[in-house]
Design a protein around this motif. Sequence first.
Motif, mmCIF file in Angstrom:
data_model
loop_
_atom_site.group_PDB
_atom_site.id
_atom_site.type_symbol
_atom_site.label_atom_id
_atom_site.label_comp_id
_atom_site.label_asym_id
_atom_site.label_seq_id
_atom_site.Cartn_x
_atom_site.Cartn_y
_atom_site.Cartn_z
ATOM 1 N N MET A 153 4.970 -8.672 -2.766
ATOM 2 C CA MET A 153 3.685 -8.607 -2.097
ATOM 3 C C MET A 153 3.602 -9.751 -1.089
ATOM 4 O O MET A 153 4.142 -10.838 -1.320
ATOM 5 N N GLY A 154 2.954 -9.507 0.028
ATOM 6 C CA GLY A 154 2.975 -10.418 1.153
ATOM 7 C C GLY A 154 2.559 -11.834 0.834
ATOM 8 O O GLY A 154 3.134 -12.799 1.351
ATOM 9 N N GLU A 155 1.563 -11.992 -0.039
ATOM 10 C CA GLU A 155 1.075 -13.338 -0.337
ATOM 11 C C GLU A 155 2.084 -14.171 -1.121
ATOM 12 O O GLU A 155 1.930 -15.394 -1.249
ATOM 13 N N LEU A 156 3.141 -13.532 -1.640
ATOM 14 C CA LEU A 156 4.152 -14.246 -2.414
ATOM 15 C C LEU A 156 5.399 -14.587 -1.605
ATOM 16 O O LEU A 156 6.310 -15.223 -2.116
ATOM 17 N N VAL A 157 5.434 -14.167 -0.346
ATOM 18 C CA VAL A 157 6.608 -14.410 0.488
ATOM 19 C C VAL A 157 6.503 -15.798 1.118
ATOM 20 O O VAL A 157 5.504 -16.131 1.748
ATOM 21 N N ALA A 158 7.537 -16.619 0.955
ATOM 22 C CA ALA A 158 7.527 -17.987 1.483
ATOM 23 C C ALA A 158 7.510 -17.969 3.009
ATOM 24 O O ALA A 158 8.020 -17.045 3.650
ATOM 25 N N VAL A 159 6.941 -19.018 3.568
ATOM 26 C CA VAL A 159 6.737 -19.067 5.021
ATOM 27 C C VAL A 159 8.045 -19.203 5.799
ATOM 28 O O VAL A 159 8.080 -18.926 6.992
ATOM 29 N N ASP A 160 9.117 -19.643 5.149
ATOM 30 C CA ASP A 160 10.377 -19.815 5.876
ATOM 31 C C ASP A 160 11.258 -18.568 5.814
ATOM 32 O O ASP A 160 12.418 -18.593 6.214
ATOM 33 N N MET A 161 10.712 -17.441 5.330
ATOM 34 C CA MET A 161 11.439 -16.195 5.263
ATOM 35 C C MET A 161 11.082 -15.300 6.449
ATOM 36 O O MET A 161 9.981 -15.376 6.991
ATOM 37 N N VAL A 162 12.020 -14.449 6.838
ATOM 38 C CA VAL A 162 11.718 -13.373 7.772
ATOM 39 C C VAL A 162 11.143 -12.227 6.961
ATOM 40 O O VAL A 162 11.742 -11.789 5.975
ATOM 41 N N ALA A 163 9.955 -11.748 7.324
ATOM 42 C CA ALA A 163 9.266 -10.719 6.546
ATOM 43 C C ALA A 163 9.187 -9.418 7.333
ATOM 44 O O ALA A 163 8.825 -9.417 8.509
ATOM 45 N N VAL A 164 9.526 -8.317 6.689
ATOM 46 C CA VAL A 164 9.483 -6.989 7.304
ATOM 47 C C VAL A 164 8.511 -6.136 6.498
ATOM 48 O O VAL A 164 8.702 -5.912 5.301
ATOM 49 N N ARG A 165 7.451 -5.671 7.154
ATOM 50 C CA ARG A 165 6.427 -4.893 6.455
ATOM 51 C C ARG A 165 6.982 -3.552 5.970
ATOM 52 O O ARG A 165 7.623 -2.818 6.724
ATOM 53 N N LEU A 166 6.704 -3.241 4.694
ATOM 54 C CA LEU A 166 7.110 -1.957 4.128
ATOM 55 C C LEU A 166 5.928 -1.044 3.850
ATOM 56 O O LEU A 166 6.096 0.171 3.775
ATOM 57 N N THR A 167 4.740 -1.614 3.641
ATOM 58 C CA THR A 167 3.543 -0.806 3.395
ATOM 59 C C THR A 167 2.374 -1.401 4.168
ATOM 60 O O THR A 167 2.393 -2.582 4.521
ATOM 61 N N PRO A 168 1.335 -0.604 4.405
ATOM 62 C CA PRO A 168 0.110 -1.172 4.960
ATOM 63 C C PRO A 168 -0.564 -2.076 3.920
ATOM 64 O O PRO A 168 -0.194 -2.060 2.733
ATOM 65 N N PRO A 169 -1.548 -2.880 4.326
ATOM 66 C CA PRO A 169 -2.326 -3.645 3.343
ATOM 67 C C PRO A 169 -3.008 -2.691 2.355
ATOM 68 O O PRO A 169 -3.279 -1.525 2.677
ATOM 69 N N PHE A 170 -3.279 -3.177 1.162
ATOM 70 C CA PHE A 170 -3.955 -2.346 0.155
ATOM 71 C C PHE A 170 -4.817 -3.242 -0.738
ATOM 72 O O PHE A 170 -4.561 -4.438 -0.879
ATOM 73 N N PRO A 171 -5.852 -2.673 -1.362
ATOM 74 C CA PRO A 171 -6.713 -3.475 -2.234
ATOM 75 C C PRO A 171 -6.114 -3.668 -3.622
ATOM 76 O O PRO A 171 -5.301 -2.863 -4.081
ATOM 77 N N LEU A 172 -6.526 -4.741 -4.273
ATOM 78 C CA LEU A 172 -6.302 -4.901 -5.709
ATOM 79 C C LEU A 172 -7.517 -4.296 -6.405
ATOM 80 O O LEU A 172 -8.650 -4.700 -6.140
ATOM 81 N N VAL A 173 -7.292 -3.340 -7.262
ATOM 82 C CA VAL A 173 -8.396 -2.595 -7.857
ATOM 83 C C VAL A 173 -8.524 -2.911 -9.344
ATOM 84 O O VAL A 173 -7.527 -3.145 -10.036
ATOM 85 N N VAL A 174 -9.761 -2.929 -9.810
ATOM 86 C CA VAL A 174 -10.034 -3.031 -11.247
ATOM 87 C C VAL A 174 -10.176 -1.613 -11.771
ATOM 88 O O VAL A 174 -10.936 -0.808 -11.220
ATOM 89 N N VAL A 175 -9.419 -1.302 -12.822
ATOM 90 C CA VAL A 175 -9.424 0.061 -13.357
ATOM 91 C C VAL A 175 -9.637 0.033 -14.869
ATOM 92 O O VAL A 175 -9.294 -0.935 -15.555
ATOM 93 N N GLY A 176 -10.207 1.125 -15.364
ATOM 94 C CA GLY A 176 -10.389 1.307 -16.803
ATOM 95 C C GLY A 176 -10.336 2.777 -17.137
ATOM 96 O O GLY A 176 -10.638 3.631 -16.287
ATOM 97 N N SER A 177 -9.945 3.098 -18.348
ATOM 98 C CA SER A 177 -9.845 4.501 -18.752
ATOM 99 C C SER A 177 -11.223 5.032 -19.144
ATOM 100 O O SER A 177 -12.117 4.273 -19.553
ATOM 101 N N PRO A 178 -11.434 6.356 -19.024
ATOM 102 C CA PRO A 178 -12.700 6.940 -19.478
ATOM 103 C C PRO A 178 -12.996 6.625 -20.940
ATOM 104 O O PRO A 178 -14.152 6.399 -21.310
ATOM 105 N N ASP A 179 -11.974 6.600 -21.776
ATOM 106 C CA ASP A 179 -12.174 6.287 -23.190
ATOM 107 C C ASP A 179 -12.724 4.872 -23.361
ATOM 108 O O ASP A 179 -13.671 4.652 -24.128
ATOM 109 N N TYR A 180 -12.134 3.907 -22.651
ATOM 110 C CA TYR A 180 -12.631 2.522 -22.745
ATOM 111 C C TYR A 180 -14.057 2.424 -22.223
ATOM 112 O O TYR A 180 -14.909 1.753 -22.829
#
Length: 316
Positions: A153-180
């Motif tokens: 994930m982009g935020e974990l890539v060190a600044v001295d690396m060359v970075a090549v985007r593989l996906t668009p940005p995406f949200p971190l989502v909170v999820v739960g099952s219907p049962d829970y």
Amino acid sequence: MKQNFTVRHGALDGVEAFLSVARHRNFRKAAAELGVTPSAISQAVRTLEARIGAALFTRTTRSVGLTEAGERFFSRARPAFEELIAASEVARDLGKRPTGLLRLSVPPAVMPILLEPLIASFCQAYPEIELEIVASGELVDLAAEGFDAGIRMGELVAVDMVAVRLTPPFPLVVVGSPDYLRRRPKPERIEDLRHHACLRLRRSNGSVAPWRFAKGNKAIEAIVTGPLIAHDYPTLLAAAIQGAGLAQVPSPIAGSAIADGRLETLLSAFAVTSPGIFLYYPERHQVLPKLRAFIDHIRRQGDTEVSRKPLPGRRA
């Protein structure tokens, strides 16, 4: 006591000339083979003999022979020089076409959403590349561990690396099952999470990651508690589907479970956005063809639009 050994400057000078003369037993034929003048060959051999400290050839007006020193030097130098030439050819080949071993460090969560759909097609398209994928959540030192590239994930890539985007940005989502969610009320505010079983991720450095949110322009880190700590997102996702608690995960890995109703999204108004998933590698003047082939294949085969854009503050 440890000794330091170095190869003297110019130690290989004249060796190729010597080997050619030794094979042909003729200075003119050696000169023709190497594309230089006979005098240049003679000078190279004389310099080599002076550096070694022994005569390597016996010369007459009609013939050229090897001395005992020359015979011994020839028997050892010929296979060594041939191996050196072969090594140069192998290295040159790696720099010209997609071939060799391509080692990638990849987090387990990325495998099903990004790599599994294209591994077979890549191996078929580039049969001379050996693809080795090490699925691990550890942030490894690529150079020290012998990897050509990593995916994170982009935020974990060190600044001295060359970075090549593989996906668009995406949200971190909170999820739960219907049962829970039948057992506990849905959280409406970030503060409501203190009343919920929250499944947490342990980072590679040993710390437990807080849950991250955005409230307007303000970034918020929530310290949550719950019954499970895991080292990867797929484990958290599976536990959430089974009703063990709520999980905060990258939206791409939860997409199918959300679509078929096994999970529901919560606190969407406070979701923080990740820069996306990037392939990264140490800066080099030239990307080896095997890595370039992999990057291009991901772009051609990926279901999402892939564009080569650097993260802010990083080189493309």
